[in-house]
Design an enzyme around this catalytic site. Structure first.
Site, mmCIF file in Angstrom:
data_model
loop_
_atom_site.group_PDB
_atom_site.id
_atom_site.type_symbol
_atom_site.label_atom_id
_atom_site.label_comp_id
_atom_site.label_asym_id
_atom_site.label_seq_id
_atom_site.Cartn_x
_atom_site.Cartn_y
_atom_site.Cartn_z
ATOM 1 N N SER A 474 0.817 -1.215 0.000
ATOM 2 C CA SER A 474 0.000 0.000 0.000
ATOM 3 C C SER A 474 0.856 1.273 0.000
ATOM 4 O O SER A 474 1.509 1.574 -0.987
ATOM 5 C CB SER A 474 -0.954 -0.047 1.200
ATOM 6 O OG SER A 474 -1.996 0.862 1.058
ATOM 7 N N ASP A 485 10.350 5.800 -9.953
ATOM 8 C CA ASP A 485 9.950 6.543 -11.149
ATOM 9 C C ASP A 485 10.732 7.841 -11.320
ATOM 10 O O ASP A 485 11.001 8.272 -12.442
ATOM 11 C CB ASP A 485 8.447 6.838 -11.109
ATOM 12 C CG ASP A 485 7.607 5.583 -11.266
ATOM 13 O OD1 ASP A 485 8.133 4.580 -11.789
ATOM 14 O OD2 ASP A 485 6.430 5.590 -10.852
ATOM 15 N N LYS A 499 -0.938 -4.293 -3.379
ATOM 16 C CA LYS A 499 -2.249 -3.746 -2.984
ATOM 17 C C LYS A 499 -2.332 -2.310 -3.487
ATOM 18 O O LYS A 499 -1.785 -1.392 -2.903
ATOM 19 C CB LYS A 499 -2.397 -3.803 -1.456
ATOM 20 C CG LYS A 499 -3.589 -3.038 -0.880
ATOM 21 C CD LYS A 499 -4.918 -3.676 -1.219
ATOM 22 C CE LYS A 499 -6.041 -3.156 -0.330
ATOM 23 N NZ LYS A 499 -6.315 -1.721 -0.448
#
Length: 694
Positions: A474, A485, A499
């Site tokens: 999460s 990224d 998740k």
């Protein structure tokens, strides 16, 4: 849904009768008291409407959905295909494409009829098993060359009662043999199994209509995704809204696993995690209060087991567990005592340490920040307390202290961090990037909300690595994904949990619905759902990712991608990843901790491939002895490599390893994964500086 619409639907519903349902129910007269009531009918119509209007996917309620609901319901009722017969399934077959119509009309009788047939079959099987035990386990022949199929998910349904009898004869024989090999005497075995079957029969008689309704509606709700779930009024009042129900008291998350209850994860800094005695995928088979009698909970519903485990702060609960490290046919158990406590915020707080490493002939020190959870003290924040605790505020202080100590780089340790505050995941990201989006949230209507760091400048600009594993979930995945990224950190460790969905609680007239409304996406446009975050350099897993993780859940929403929120920056790690990987492999090829983890997981996966067990005692003992010798050999190879005394038998392992772990606590250099993460970060710094000098 408007009240007038509900009333209209209800009026139509109460005028309908299911001829098929009435015809089938004649076989289960004992259970005729189990009938849907008006409140449940209204709640079912509410659930249908909410899923239709607001679920993230908005899939149609049609014949294809009906087949999923039917199959899911049958699997919930009989996951091991040990109760229903092929004749039962043939009798129910006409309903496979009708559940969409039943649910739209609020017609609950078919769901109740199927459940009552299940109760009837379960009662019959338990009575048969009890009759075998009452003949005496000492009379069972363990010299015959028989096998029991233990993986029955795709097994053919029994043709008739005689075939079911043979299956259950073998099941009882297997249970007796497991207990016999574990050292129990025939009288104790008969007493234990007799009590188990009688208790299960007694609980059947306590089945309520609410139990039936919750199971049936969940077969419908969870055909959309595993986190969409209906909770009855009792469940909604007493438990955290979660597929597996988050436990207060010991800090563990559980879920049903056929006839067992399985630990999914441990809450960081919770009593269970601090005990070092239980682990994810362990199965709980007994629960006792302090010095009280152990209650056998095999075959119990999850909520019943949870009620036994919960208790007042400071009290002791004893759990009998089958460790996940056991072979599939090894049911030997151990009893652990855990003191129930509330998880304190300060115990989940981020902590720092210094990792001292000798690398390429030089001494280095790296800062390590361990973050067990993403926390925010909302109460203190709302009260205006300027010293309120939060992950980001604490990490900022720790980074300041580490920079004052002139560390050569920082490793953020997110292993076993199950998530927490989305706000904190975003705020923490802002400490390491100049400015920009941190996470995207796509809603069911297709709208994409962008959460962003609006403050110019990064707080920490130095070398960074993030360490994750399968239990990083999460909010951890959002932070790790952003670091990857933006190419701000090397991501090291294991594939994360996966998740990547957002749920909301919708109150109903009767109970609540937890509904998946949105999906998280990384700034690159990739979802964290299902796939999780893939590390730049992968370490061997401590748990089997086929058993633990989002991808292991039925009907999990798929991975996908949307338009990225940023233009992909140049990746400074890309030119060096192949060399970093090669150096990592060279360094860990003979590292005892890495070797142990790889070989232990390989052994576990090998054993998981076994679909049958022998019911011949001599062969079974021989097989188990061989497995225990392999497990002991793995453990002793690790201990000898670390200069420790080898064990004579696995039975001593738990106590000695507990002492070993406690002694090592607080010594980051002894954590092989943490040390290797430091070496990889230092490798990168060396390679990068060499390129710059050219």
């Amino acid at each position: 849904m408007k009240r007038s619409l509900i009333s209209t639907c209800l009026a139509l519903t109460l005028g309908l009768q299911s001829i098929t349902a009435l015809a089938l129910s004649k076989d289960s007269a004992y259970w005729d008291y189990l009938l849907p009531d008006r409140e449940q009918v209204i709640a079912s119509l509410n659930v249908v409407e909410l899923l239709k209007r607001h679920h993230y996917n908005k899939p149609p309620l049609n014949d294809a959905r009906s087949v999923k609901i039917f199959d899911s319901y049958i699997e919930m009722l009989d996951p091991s295909r040990s109760y229903f017969t092929a004749a039962d399934l043939e009798e129910f077959a006409p309903w496979r494409t009708q559940f969409d119509d039943f649910l739209r009309n609020g017609e609950l009788e078919p769901g109740f009829t199927l459940y009552k047939r299940h109760l009837q079959r379960l009662q019959s099987r338990l009575e048969y098993a009890l009759s075998l035990i009452e003949k005496g386990s000492e009379n069972i022949d363990f010299t015959a060359d028989e096998q029991l199929l233990i993986d029955r998910k795709s097994a053919p349904w029994a043709k008739d009662e005689a075939e079911l009898d043979d299956l259950w004869r073998k099941r009882v024989k297997d249970e007796v043999l497991r207990l016999k090999i574990a050292g129990k005497e025939p009288k104790a075995i008969d007493e234990l199994l007799g009590k188990r079957y009688r208790n299960q029969l007694s609980r059947l008689e306590q089945t309520r209509g609410e139990d039936v309704f919750q199971t049936y509606i969940n077969a419908f709700a969870q055909s959309y995704d595993p986190h969409t779930q209906y909770l009855s009024p009792d469940s909604a009042e007493n438990f955290d809204i979660n597929m597996s129900l988050s436990l207060e008291g010991i800090g563990a998350v559980l879920q049903s696993d056929n006839e067992h209850v399985k630990i999914v994860r441990l809450v960081p800094a919770g009593p269970a995690e601090k005990s070092k005695q239980v682990a994810p995928a362990d199965k709980i088979i007994g629960v006792a209060q302090a010095d009280g009698d152990m209650v056998d909970v095999i075959g119990w519903r999850l909520d019943e087991v949870v009620k036994l485990i919960r208790g007042p702060k400071g009290s002791v609960v004893r759990l009998e567990i089958i460790p996940a490290s056991n072979a599939p046919n090894d049911q030997s158990s151990k009893v652990v005592a855990i003191t129930r406590e509330a998880v304190k915020l300060e115990e989940q707080a981020a902590k720092k340490s210094i990792l001292h490493l000798e690398h390429a002939g030089h001494d280095y020190k790296l800062g390590v920040i361990e973050i067990p959870a993403f926390y925010l003290d909302f109460k203190a924040l709302r009260a205006g307390d300027k010293e309120y605790k939060s992950t980001t505020r604490d990490v900022r202080k720790l980074l300041t202290e580490l920079q004052e100590e002139k560390v050569d780089g920082v490793v953020i340790d997110l292993r076993n961090n199950g998530g927490g505050s989305l706000q904190e995941a975003t705020e923490l990201t802002s400490l390491f990037i100049e400015q920009g989006p941190t996470v995207l949230v796509r809603n069911s209507d297709g709208r994409v909300d962008v959460l962003a760091d609006e403050t110019p400048g990064a707080f920490y600009k130095g070398p960074l690595a993030v360490l994750v594993n399968r239990l990083s979930a999460s909010a951890s995945e959002i932070f790790a994904g952003a670091m990857q990224d933006y190419h701000r950190a090397l991501i090291l460790g294991g594939q994360t949990f996966g998740k990547g969905t957002v749920q909301s609680i919708q109150p109903l007239n009767h109970g609540e619905l937890k509904l998946t409304l949105a999906k998280f996406y990384r700034v690159s446009g990739q979802s964290t759902q299902h796939q999780g975050v893939l590390p730049d350099i992968a370490y061997p897993a401590n748990v089997d990712i086929q058993e633990i993780g989002e991808s292991a859940l039925p009907e999990a929403l798929p991975w996908d991608s949307i338009r990225p929120a940023i233009s992909a920056p140049q990746n400074p790690f890309a030119p060096f990843l192949a060399e970093l990987q090669a150096r990592h492999e060279s360094r860990t090829r003979d590292n005892p901790d890495f070797v142990f983890t790889r070989e232990r997981l390989a052994l576990a996966q090998e054993l998981m491939q076994e679909t049958t067990v022998s019911l011949n005692e001599q062969r079974r003992r021989s097989q188990q002895d061989a497995i225990e010798k392999r497990q002991l050999s793995l453990e002793n190879a690790l201990r000898v490599a670390k200069g420790e005394e080898p064990l004579d038998a696995l039975k001593k392992e738990d106590e000695e390893l507990l002492v070993h772990e406690e002694e090592e606590k607080g010594k980051p250099e002894d954590d092989a994964y943490l040390s290797e993460s430091g070496h990889i970060l230092l490798d990168y710094l060396k390679l990068n500086s060499r390129l710059a000098s050219h």
